[in-house]
Design a protein around this motif. Sequence first.
Motif, PDB file in Angstrom:
ATOM      1  N   HIS A 154       0.848  -1.179   0.000  1.00 46.34           N
ATOM      2  CA  HIS A 154       0.000   0.000   0.000  1.00 46.34           C
ATOM      3  C   HIS A 154       0.886   1.233   0.000  1.00 46.34           C
ATOM      4  N   ASP A 155       0.305   2.393  -0.176  1.00 43.28           N
ATOM      5  CA  ASP A 155       1.127   3.591  -0.387  1.00 43.28           C
ATOM      6  C   ASP A 155       1.252   4.457   0.855  1.00 43.28           C
ATOM      7  N   THR A 156       1.037   3.874   2.016  1.00 43.45           N
ATOM      8  CA  THR A 156       1.230   4.583   3.273  1.00 43.45           C
ATOM      9  C   THR A 156       2.365   3.928   4.051  1.00 43.45           C
ATOM     10  N   TYR A 157       2.958   4.673   4.967  1.00 42.91           N
ATOM     11  CA  TYR A 157       3.772   4.028   5.996  1.00 42.91           C
ATOM     12  C   TYR A 157       2.845   3.203   6.878  1.00 42.91           C
ATOM     13  N   ALA A 158       3.270   1.992   7.228  1.00 45.37           N
ATOM     14  CA  ALA A 158       2.600   1.200   8.250  1.00 45.37           C
ATOM     15  C   ALA A 158       3.558   1.132   9.435  1.00 45.37           C
ATOM     16  N   ILE A 159       3.201   1.793  10.528  1.00 47.14           N
ATOM     17  CA  ILE A 159       4.074   1.915  11.691  1.00 47.14           C
ATOM     18  C   ILE A 159       3.344   1.339  12.896  1.00 47.14           C
ATOM     19  N   GLY A 160       3.965   0.397  13.589  1.00 47.22           N
ATOM     20  CA  GLY A 160       3.234  -0.236  14.681  1.00 47.22           C
ATOM     21  C   GLY A 160       4.144  -0.973  15.637  1.00 47.22           C
ATOM     22  N   ARG A 161       3.505  -1.736  16.496  1.00 43.54           N
ATOM     23  CA  ARG A 161       4.239  -2.552  17.448  1.00 43.54           C
ATOM     24  C   ARG A 161       3.448  -3.811  17.765  1.00 43.54           C
ATOM     25  N   THR A 162       4.181  -4.868  17.976  1.00 49.07           N
ATOM     26  CA  THR A 162       3.587  -6.132  18.392  1.00 49.07           C
ATOM     27  C   THR A 162       3.376  -6.085  19.898  1.00 49.07           C
ATOM     28  N   LEU A 163       2.154  -6.340  20.340  1.00 51.40           N
ATOM     29  CA  LEU A 163       1.830  -6.296  21.764  1.00 51.40           C
ATOM     30  C   LEU A 163       2.018  -7.652  22.436  1.00 51.40           C
ATOM     31  N   ALA A 164       1.783  -8.735  21.700  1.00 51.61           N
ATOM     32  CA  ALA A 164       1.929 -10.085  22.254  1.00 51.61           C
ATOM     33  C   ALA A 164       2.172 -11.054  21.113  1.00 51.61           C
ATOM     34  N   GLY A 165       2.923 -12.099  21.379  1.00 49.70           N
ATOM     35  CA  GLY A 165       3.185 -13.098  20.367  1.00 49.70           C
ATOM     36  C   GLY A 165       4.334 -12.708  19.443  1.00 49.70           C
ATOM     37  N   VAL A 166       4.442 -13.432  18.348  1.00 47.35           N
ATOM     38  CA  VAL A 166       5.455 -13.188  17.326  1.00 47.35           C
ATOM     39  C   VAL A 166       4.749 -12.854  16.020  1.00 47.35           C
ATOM     40  N   GLN A 167       5.022 -11.673  15.490  1.00 49.27           N
ATOM     41  CA  GLN A 167       4.417 -11.202  14.250  1.00 49.27           C
ATOM     42  C   GLN A 167       5.446 -11.383  13.132  1.00 49.27           C
ATOM     43  N   SER A 168       5.225 -12.355  12.268  1.00 44.38           N
ATOM     44  CA  SER A 168       6.182 -12.692  11.219  1.00 44.38           C
ATOM     45  C   SER A 168       5.686 -12.179   9.873  1.00 44.38           C
ATOM     46  N   PHE A 169       6.635 -11.747   9.047  1.00 45.73           N
ATOM     47  CA  PHE A 169       6.248 -11.226   7.741  1.00 45.73           C
ATOM     48  C   PHE A 169       7.441 -11.265   6.785  1.00 45.73           C
ATOM     49  N   HIS A 170       7.155 -11.536   5.522  1.00 44.49           N
ATOM     50  CA  HIS A 170       8.166 -11.472   4.480  1.00 44.49           C
ATOM     51  C   HIS A 170       8.289 -10.023   4.014  1.00 44.49           C
ATOM     52  N   TYR A 171       9.529  -9.549   3.905  1.00 45.46           N
ATOM     53  CA  TYR A 171       9.755  -8.144   3.583  1.00 45.46           C
ATOM     54  C   TYR A 171      11.155  -8.000   2.990  1.00 45.46           C
ATOM     55  N   ARG A 172      11.252  -7.464   1.788  1.00 45.84           N
ATOM     56  CA  ARG A 172      12.539  -7.215   1.137  1.00 45.84           C
ATOM     57  C   ARG A 172      13.436  -8.455   1.160  1.00 45.84           C
ATOM     58  N   ARG A 173      12.914  -9.536   0.603  1.00 44.93           N
ATOM     59  CA  ARG A 173      13.659 -10.776   0.388  1.00 44.93           C
ATOM     60  C   ARG A 173      14.076 -11.482   1.683  1.00 44.93           C
ATOM     61  N   GLY A 174      13.394 -11.184   2.765  1.00 45.81           N
ATOM     62  CA  GLY A 174      13.703 -11.875   4.015  1.00 45.81           C
ATOM     63  C   GLY A 174      12.451 -12.095   4.843  1.00 45.81           C
ATOM     64  N   GLY A 214       8.361  -4.682  22.069  1.00 42.17           N
ATOM     65  CA  GLY A 214       9.511  -3.872  22.419  1.00 42.17           C
ATOM     66  C   GLY A 214      10.164  -3.166  21.261  1.00 42.17           C
ATOM     67  N   GLY A 215       9.869  -3.564  20.042  1.00 47.36           N
ATOM     68  CA  GLY A 215      10.417  -2.913  18.851  1.00 47.36           C
ATOM     69  C   GLY A 215       9.338  -2.112  18.134  1.00 47.36           C
ATOM     70  N   THR A 216       9.734  -1.485  17.028  1.00 48.62           N
ATOM     71  CA  THR A 216       8.802  -0.698  16.220  1.00 48.62           C
ATOM     72  C   THR A 216       8.828  -1.215  14.796  1.00 48.62           C
ATOM     73  N   LEU A 217       7.657  -1.529  14.274  1.00 50.00           N
ATOM     74  CA  LEU A 217       7.509  -1.907  12.877  1.00 50.00           C
ATOM     75  C   LEU A 217       7.436  -0.645  12.018  1.00 50.00           C
ATOM     76  N   VAL A 218       8.201  -0.593  10.954  1.00 46.87           N
ATOM     77  CA  VAL A 218       8.120   0.525  10.007  1.00 46.87           C
ATOM     78  C   VAL A 218       8.185  -0.044   8.596  1.00 46.87           C
ATOM     79  N   LEU A 219       7.032  -0.235   7.981  1.00 43.38           N
ATOM     80  CA  LEU A 219       6.960  -0.734   6.618  1.00 43.38           C
ATOM     81  C   LEU A 219       6.840   0.453   5.674  1.00 43.38           C
ATOM     82  N   HIS A 220       7.771   0.566   4.767  1.00 42.28           N
ATOM     83  CA  HIS A 220       7.847   1.708   3.866  1.00 42.28           C
ATOM     84  C   HIS A 220       6.729   1.625   2.825  1.00 42.28           C
ATOM     85  N   PRO A 221       6.225   2.776   2.367  1.00 45.14           N
ATOM     86  CA  PRO A 221       5.213   2.756   1.312  1.00 45.14           C
ATOM     87  C   PRO A 221       5.670   1.952   0.096  1.00 45.14           C
TER      88      PRO A 221
END
Length: 269
Positions: free
Chosen positions: A37-57, A64-71
């Motif tokens: 999508h054409d927005t920044y997606a910025i977030g945080r995992t509150l519980a569990g493990v949030q897995s995702f494929h992104y830029r060939r990995g 405890g971390g911050t998710l920042v998915l680029h547009p």
Amino acid sequence: MARQPSRQDWIRRAAPSSRLERIEAYFGGHGYDMHRHDTYAIGRTLAGVQSFHYRRGLRHSLPGGTLVLHPDEAHDGQAGTEAGFHYRMIYVEPALIQQILGGRPLPFIRDGISDDPRLYAASDALLQATGQAIDPLQEDDALFELAHALCAAAGRKTGRRLPDHAAAERARQYVHASLGQAITLDDLARAAGADRWRLSRDFRALFGTSPYRYVMLRRLDLARRLIAAGSPLAQAAADAGFTDQSHLTRRHVQAYGMPPDRWRRMLRA
């Protein structure tokens, strides 16, 4: 892990804001297919493990971390363990970041996850529970801090020509005023007063996506507002400028990783 959505999956949306979209969600297994999508997606995992494929990995977000998915970067989403994952996310238009940064290229967090403490703190006010209202002035302050924290976490890049922000913004405003009609790159170039190919490059640098995808996603924005308000899918497709419901469904899956009917069923007030 099975790709079937869990019966317990849910999405809650915060009260509408003129500046950004806020959601909170839980998925017990598979969440989203690959999409962009054409927005920044910025977030945080509150519980569990949030897995995702992104830029060939394959990435794994933990609390405890911050998710920042680029547009316009393709990604999916699924639980990394059988416990599922619970998270909050905001979606911020690059044009809003540009109002703060004044025409600098968009900051890019390479791996999609940051442990930068300034970025975590700056996003905190915007990642409150969806039932918690955010004061408009607080929201403005938080967005200012977030934009500059993104730049700090991304690092500075030098030696690049600055894009023509004023021309690209004229083109963007033309899109919003012309969604009811066909829009060509030549139309945008005339509205911007710029060379069509330089405008195309600058639009991507400043707003994170191509002019064509920007137009398509604004039509999807309209369709989702209509669907959330109770409009039948076929009617929402027609009102938003899609050729038919199938056209809307294909584009919705490409942009959000799930069909619009599934998204509608998962919504919670």
